[in-house]
Design a protein around this motif. Structure first.
Motif, PDB file in Angstrom:
ATOM      1  N   LYS A   1       0.908  -1.325  -0.034  1.00 40.09           N
ATOM      2  CA  LYS A   1       0.156   0.058   0.009  1.00 40.09           C
ATOM      3  C   LYS A   1       0.810   1.383   0.034  1.00 40.09           C
ATOM      4  N   ALA A   2       1.937   1.153  -0.917  1.00 38.23           N
ATOM      5  CA  ALA A   2       2.810   2.363  -0.860  1.00 38.23           C
ATOM      6  C   ALA A   2       2.153   3.303  -1.973  1.00 38.23           C
ATOM      7  N   SER A   3       2.425   4.639  -1.085  1.00 38.09           N
ATOM      8  CA  SER A   3       1.730   5.843  -2.414  1.00 38.09           C
ATOM      9  C   SER A   3       2.869   6.239  -3.345  1.00 38.09           C
ATOM     10  N   ASP A   4       4.116   5.979  -2.872  1.00 41.18           N
ATOM     11  CA  ASP A   4       5.274   6.546  -3.988  1.00 41.18           C
ATOM     12  C   ASP A   4       6.288   5.267  -3.757  1.00 41.18           C
ATOM     13  N   ILE A   5       7.105   5.313  -5.238  1.00 45.38           N
ATOM     14  CA  ILE A   5       8.187   4.750  -5.216  1.00 45.38           C
ATOM     15  C   ILE A   5       9.422   5.723  -5.663  1.00 45.38           C
ATOM     16  N   HIS A   6      10.472   5.585  -4.767  1.00 41.48           N
ATOM     17  CA  HIS A   6      11.520   6.536  -4.807  1.00 41.48           C
ATOM     18  C   HIS A   6      12.758   5.726  -5.420  1.00 41.48           C
ATOM     19  N   ILE A   7      13.429   6.191  -6.484  1.00 40.35           N
ATOM     20  CA  ILE A   7      14.754   5.693  -7.031  1.00 40.35           C
ATOM     21  C   ILE A   7      15.670   6.691  -6.948  1.00 40.35           C
ATOM     22  N   GLU A   8      16.658   6.292  -6.119  1.00 41.70           N
ATOM     23  CA  GLU A   8      17.998   7.528  -5.910  1.00 41.70           C
ATOM     24  C   GLU A   8      18.985   6.721  -6.384  1.00 41.70           C
ATOM     25  N   PRO A   9      19.418   7.185  -7.567  1.00 37.04           N
ATOM     26  CA  PRO A   9      20.846   6.860  -7.923  1.00 37.04           C
ATOM     27  C   PRO A   9      21.856   7.584  -7.026  1.00 37.04           C
ATOM     28  N   SER A  10      22.999   7.191  -6.619  1.00 36.26           N
ATOM     29  CA  SER A  10      24.044   7.688  -6.237  1.00 36.26           C
ATOM     30  C   SER A  10      25.230   7.949  -6.814  1.00 36.26           C
ATOM     31  N   ASN A  11      25.838   9.252  -6.740  1.00 35.18           N
ATOM     32  CA  ASN A  11      26.962   9.346  -7.218  1.00 35.18           C
ATOM     33  C   ASN A  11      28.391   8.747  -6.479  1.00 35.18           C
ATOM     34  N   HIS A  12      27.963   8.464  -5.017  1.00 32.38           N
ATOM     35  CA  HIS A  12      29.139   8.170  -4.470  1.00 32.38           C
ATOM     36  C   HIS A  12      29.324   6.647  -4.239  1.00 32.38           C
ATOM     37  N   SER A  13      28.128   6.051  -4.264  1.00 34.72           N
ATOM     38  CA  SER A  13      28.224   4.320  -4.293  1.00 34.72           C
ATOM     39  C   SER A  13      28.005   3.858  -5.477  1.00 34.72           C
ATOM     40  N   ARG A  14      27.972   2.529  -5.748  1.00 35.20           N
ATOM     41  CA  ARG A  14      27.707   1.871  -6.783  1.00 35.20           C
ATOM     42  C   ARG A  14      26.038   1.484  -7.100  1.00 35.20           C
ATOM     43  N   ASN A  15      25.589   1.689  -6.036  1.00 35.70           N
ATOM     44  CA  ASN A  15      24.135   1.453  -6.033  1.00 35.70           C
ATOM     45  C   ASN A  15      22.988   2.433  -5.880  1.00 35.70           C
ATOM     46  N   ALA A  16      22.041   2.078  -6.456  1.00 33.12           N
ATOM     47  CA  ALA A  16      20.747   3.141  -6.300  1.00 33.12           C
ATOM     48  C   ALA A  16      19.775   2.508  -5.347  1.00 33.12           C
ATOM     49  N   ASP A  17      19.196   3.109  -4.614  1.00 30.87           N
ATOM     50  CA  ASP A  17      18.340   3.031  -3.438  1.00 30.87           C
ATOM     51  C   ASP A  17      16.829   2.924  -3.800  1.00 30.87           C
ATOM     52  N   ILE A  18      16.207   1.972  -3.839  1.00 28.28           N
ATOM     53  CA  ILE A  18      14.698   2.191  -4.140  1.00 28.28           C
ATOM     54  C   ILE A  18      13.907   1.930  -2.675  1.00 28.28           C
ATOM     55  N   ARG A  19      13.036   2.840  -2.602  1.00 19.83           N
ATOM     56  CA  ARG A  19      12.185   2.924  -1.323  1.00 19.83           C
ATOM     57  C   ARG A  19      10.748   3.288  -1.589  1.00 19.83           C
ATOM     58  N   PHE A  20       9.979   2.768  -0.694  1.00 25.87           N
ATOM     59  CA  PHE A  20       8.652   2.848  -0.835  1.00 25.87           C
ATOM     60  C   PHE A  20       8.121   3.637   0.081  1.00 25.87           C
ATOM     61  N   ARG A  21       7.206   4.931  -0.109  1.00 21.75           N
ATOM     62  CA  ARG A  21       6.550   5.496   0.884  1.00 21.75           C
ATOM     63  C   ARG A  21       5.320   4.965   1.359  1.00 21.75           C
ATOM     64  N   VAL A  22       5.135   4.415   2.435  1.00 26.04           N
ATOM     65  CA  VAL A  22       4.101   3.819   3.292  1.00 26.04           C
ATOM     66  C   VAL A  22       3.569   4.692   4.516  1.00 26.04           C
ATOM     67  N   ASP A  23       2.233   5.114   4.498  1.00 24.77           N
ATOM     68  CA  ASP A  23       1.994   5.780   5.609  1.00 24.77           C
ATOM     69  C   ASP A  23       2.919   7.420   5.753  1.00 24.77           C
ATOM     70  N   GLY A  24       3.416   7.611   4.814  1.00 23.47           N
ATOM     71  CA  GLY A  24       3.992   8.987   4.884  1.00 23.47           C
ATOM     72  C   GLY A  24       5.480   8.818   5.291  1.00 23.47           C
TER      73      GLY A  24
END
Length: 76
Positions: free
Chosen positions: A9-32
């Motif tokens: 029941k996520a309201s948003d999907i956040h994808i944050e590429p990083s310049n410092h690491s080799r990975n991008a973080d994917i997060r879900f916004r659930v209940d704010g």
């Protein structure tokens, strides 16, 4: 990823590429609150973002601004 976000029941999907690491973080916004989902290699982040933008009928050329879109899908 989309089905998991729907089930949580996520309201948003956040994808944050990083310049410092080799990975991008994917997060879900659930209940704010943003909750960590997975990390993907930065080499996959642009294709994933582009595909999601196409599915949401968003401008794939815009990269500097946060964007908001909706995707309709059928779940079994």
């Amino acid at each position: 990823m989309i089905v998991d976000a729907y089930r949580k029941k996520a309201s948003d999907i956040h994808i944050e590429p990083s310049n410092h690491s080799r990975n991008a973080d994917i997060r879900f916004r659930v209940d704010g609150i943003c909750q960590a989902y997975i990390k993907i290699p930065n080499t996959f982040s642009r294709p994933v973002i582009s595909r999601l933008k196409i599915m949401a009928k968003m401008d794939i050329t815009e990269r500097r601004l946060p964007m908001d879109g909706k995707i309709k899908f059928k779940s079994r």
